[in-house]
Write a protein that holds these residues in place. Structure first.
Motif, PDB file in Angstrom:
ATOM      1  N   LYS A 226       0.815  -1.215   0.000  1.00  0.00           N
ATOM      2  CA  LYS A 226       0.000   0.000   0.000  1.00  0.00           C
ATOM      3  C   LYS A 226       0.849   1.266   0.000  1.00  0.00           C
ATOM      4  N   THR A 227       2.156   1.114   0.150  1.00  0.00           N
ATOM      5  CA  THR A 227       3.004   2.298   0.305  1.00  0.00           C
ATOM      6  C   THR A 227       4.062   2.409  -0.783  1.00  0.00           C
ATOM      7  N   SER A 228       3.820   1.783  -1.907  1.00  0.00           N
ATOM      8  CA  SER A 228       4.777   1.852  -3.004  1.00  0.00           C
ATOM      9  C   SER A 228       4.969   3.304  -3.457  1.00  0.00           C
ATOM     10  N   THR A 229       6.206   3.644  -3.798  1.00  0.00           N
ATOM     11  CA  THR A 229       6.483   4.992  -4.291  1.00  0.00           C
ATOM     12  C   THR A 229       6.204   5.126  -5.787  1.00  0.00           C
ATOM     13  N   ARG A 230       5.674   4.056  -6.404  1.00  0.00           N
ATOM     14  CA  ARG A 230       5.261   4.154  -7.810  1.00  0.00           C
ATOM     15  C   ARG A 230       4.013   5.018  -7.960  1.00  0.00           C
ATOM     16  N   ILE A 231       3.186   5.010  -6.919  1.00  0.00           N
ATOM     17  CA  ILE A 231       1.892   5.678  -7.003  1.00  0.00           C
ATOM     18  C   ILE A 231       1.720   6.645  -5.834  1.00  0.00           C
ATOM     19  N   GLU A 232       0.676   7.468  -5.932  1.00  0.00           N
ATOM     20  CA  GLU A 232       0.364   8.400  -4.848  1.00  0.00           C
ATOM     21  C   GLU A 232      -0.364   7.666  -3.713  1.00  0.00           C
ATOM     22  N   PRO A 233      -0.196   8.122  -2.478  1.00  0.00           N
ATOM     23  CA  PRO A 233       0.550   9.315  -2.066  1.00  0.00           C
ATOM     24  C   PRO A 233       2.031   9.051  -1.772  1.00  0.00           C
ATOM     25  N   GLY A 234       2.450   7.752  -1.831  1.00  0.00           N
ATOM     26  CA  GLY A 234       3.836   7.432  -1.518  1.00  0.00           C
ATOM     27  C   GLY A 234       4.821   8.158  -2.420  1.00  0.00           C
ATOM     28  N   LYS A 235       4.446   8.298  -3.689  1.00  0.00           N
ATOM     29  CA  LYS A 235       5.348   8.938  -4.655  1.00  0.00           C
ATOM     30  C   LYS A 235       5.667  10.367  -4.248  1.00  0.00           C
ATOM     31  N   SER A 236       4.655  11.147  -3.936  1.00  0.00           N
ATOM     32  CA  SER A 236       4.869  12.545  -3.552  1.00  0.00           C
ATOM     33  C   SER A 236       5.478  12.661  -2.159  1.00  0.00           C
TER      34      SER A 236
END
Length: 523
Positions: A226-236
């Protein structure tokens, strides 16, 4: 003539002596840096146990082979210090580490560190989510034992996985600390190199330990899926880290998501910032912690997530190849035992995979030492029939009686040791002597399998690593049972600190102000 030659020889000797003197002085000026660390994610919700051999430890000079930026003696970083590698072990995620294994590896680490004292610095490379029988904070215990050998004048720089945990003890005993900024961890080696560069800079400049270490526990516990930096909000969220490091007076900044599948008090998110400007370190740390808290309700699974039967139905009805199906509950890259048979058992019941012209499927993978033994006897093309799986984790399904034709045999893999492909109907099951996650296309092609032309590929993994992600035609993560169940509310937590989001959805806003951590060795 003889006199001239003698003068020339004496000149060369004089120049050589001068150079040797200068080189000796230069060598003395280079910092003395030790290297060590043990890394694993350990699920306390899995019955599996991890032994010493699982760490595939490197010793002495062999440790350099683990770090690409240190392998060549001519590499820039190799030239920046005198290095004294001790022990570096990295195990596939799994169950709790036996106390016997931990003690044995620590003894080897400490014994080796004693041999080359003193050190100016130590590069401490860990994961941060190790669980050990009888210990609540293995990494904290590890660094305290190391401090007992190297002392408190030695500057320790720690690099971690962002899914690790930073206890107050670990924060205190280390001096410089950082973690990865990407999930999947495409920046793993870049982050390790950064930790070493930070250390060398502080030693060579004479600045040594940072003046300030800010530590903020954030009561959030979420899975990596749930916290992948590929997608939001992890990316931002993670994009905010690097700019803080560019600010004057900040050495490094990091956000740890923490590890969700261990029931220990240290398991929660953390923000840490180190530096020499107190106000800037404080501002950066509190901004990052507040940013994490503000987006806590926005985290969703990185891919469509369905109950297994619905996920499989979608895969069968799809015309996209390969349709990747994540068997998430027993993901060995997150700490699952890797031998839960529930999903394989369900697949073998499906008529689509037994009828002529039906969909093709690769299942990666299931341990089955007995079947491996039989396959080696009959060879490729031979028939086998033996039980596989559920030797470690049989809570959800019993061992599966797998019958079929041996299509490939491969020996020598570091983790699996032996791999065998067994065809049962239209299903190609990869059976291993020991568990192994499948991350790369070559993992399949080396077994004469073509995942790109296969209708469905089932992998015991959560979010897809880059190579599988780029290969996918489509993808669904299936909610399957196992030691790393993605439904955290079903897990029997008893010891983590509460309240904790998302387990306590209506909890009050926590205190996200800085906790100043004293320099290592000070009360």
């Amino acid at each position: 003539m003889t006199t001239f030659r003698n003068l020339v020889v004496l000149g060369y000797i004089f120049i050589t002596l001068i150079n040797c003197k200068n080189n000796t002085k230069k060598d003395r000026e280079l910092p003395r840096i030790a290297i060590t660390g043990l890394a694993i994610e350990s699920s306390t919700f899995s019955p599996a146990k991890t032994t010493e051999e699982a760490f595939h430890a490197y010793y002495g000079e062999d440790v350099f082979q683990y770090f690409p930026f240190l392998r060549d003696p001519k590499d820039t970083l190799r030239q920046q210090a005198h290095y004294f590698p001790a022990v570096k072990g990295h195990a596939i995620p799994g169950g709790i580490v036996t106390k016997e294994a931990y003690d044995a590896l620590m003894k080897k680490t400490l014994d080796t560190l004693r041999k080359n004292l003193p050190y100016d610095g130590l590069f401490f490379d860990i994961h941060g989510a190790m669980s050990v029988e009888g210990l609540d904070d293995p990494e904290g215990d590890m660094i305290k034992q190391i401090r007992g050998i190297v002392g408190y004048d030695c500057v320790i720089s720690t690099c971690m996985d962002l899914h690790g945990n930073v206890s107050e003890t670990l924060a205190r005993e280390t001096d410089l600390i950082t973690c990865y900024r990407l999930a999947p961890h495409e920046d793993a080696m870049e982050s390790k190199e950064r930790a070493l560069v930070n250390l060398i800079k502080r030693l060579k400049s004479g600045k040594g330990k940072p003046k300030y270490k800010a530590w903020i526990p954030v009561p959030i516990l979420l899975p990596g899926e749930k916290t992948s930096t590929r997608i939001e909000p992890g990316k931002s969220l993670y994009a905010k880290v690097a700019p803080e490091v560019e600010k004057k007076g900040v050495i490094d900044a990091a956000i740890w998501v923490g590890y969700a599948w261990a029931d220990e008090p240290r398991n929660h998110a953390v923000v840490m910032v180190t530096g020499d400007d107190k106000e800037q370190v404080k501002t950066s740390a509190e901004m990052l912690a507040q940013s994490f808290w503000d987006v806590r309700k926005e985290f969703e699974f990185v891919a469509p997530t369905l109950p297994f039967k619905e996920a499989l139905k979608q895969a069968i009805n799809s015309d996209k190849k390969p349709f990747m199906l994540s068997d998430m509950g027993d993901n060995p890259t997150a700490g699952g035992a890797g031998d839960v048979t529930w999903t394989l058992n369900e697949l073998l019941k499906v008529n689509e995979f037994s009828k002529e012209g039906g969909k093709s499927l690769i299942y990666a993978s299931i341990p089955g030492p007995k079947l491996i033994e039989d396959a080696l006897k009959v060879g490729v093309g031979g028939k086998v029939k033996a039980y596989v799986g559920a030797e470690v984790d049989n809570r959800f399904a019993a061992p599966v009686l797998l019958e079929g034709t041996v299509r490939a045999i491969k020996k020598g893999d570091k983790n699996a040791e032996v791999e065998v492909v067994v065809q049962s109907g239209n299903i190609f099951v990869i059976v291993t002597k020991k568990r192994k996650p499948y991350h790369y296309e070559k993992d399949f092609t080396a077994l004469n399998l073509n995942p790109r032309e296969t209708d469905i590929v089932v992998v015991k993994i959560g979010y897809l690593v880059p190579e599988l992600y780029n290969m996918r035609g489509d993808w669904v993560m299936a909610l399957t049972p196992g030691g790393v169940d993605q439904d955290l509310e079903r897990l029997p937590y008893k010891r983590i600190k509460r309240p904790m989001f998302p387990l306590d959805k209506d909890m009050e806003t926590p205190d996200l102000s800085v906790r100043w951590i004293s320099s290592a060795g000070l009360k």
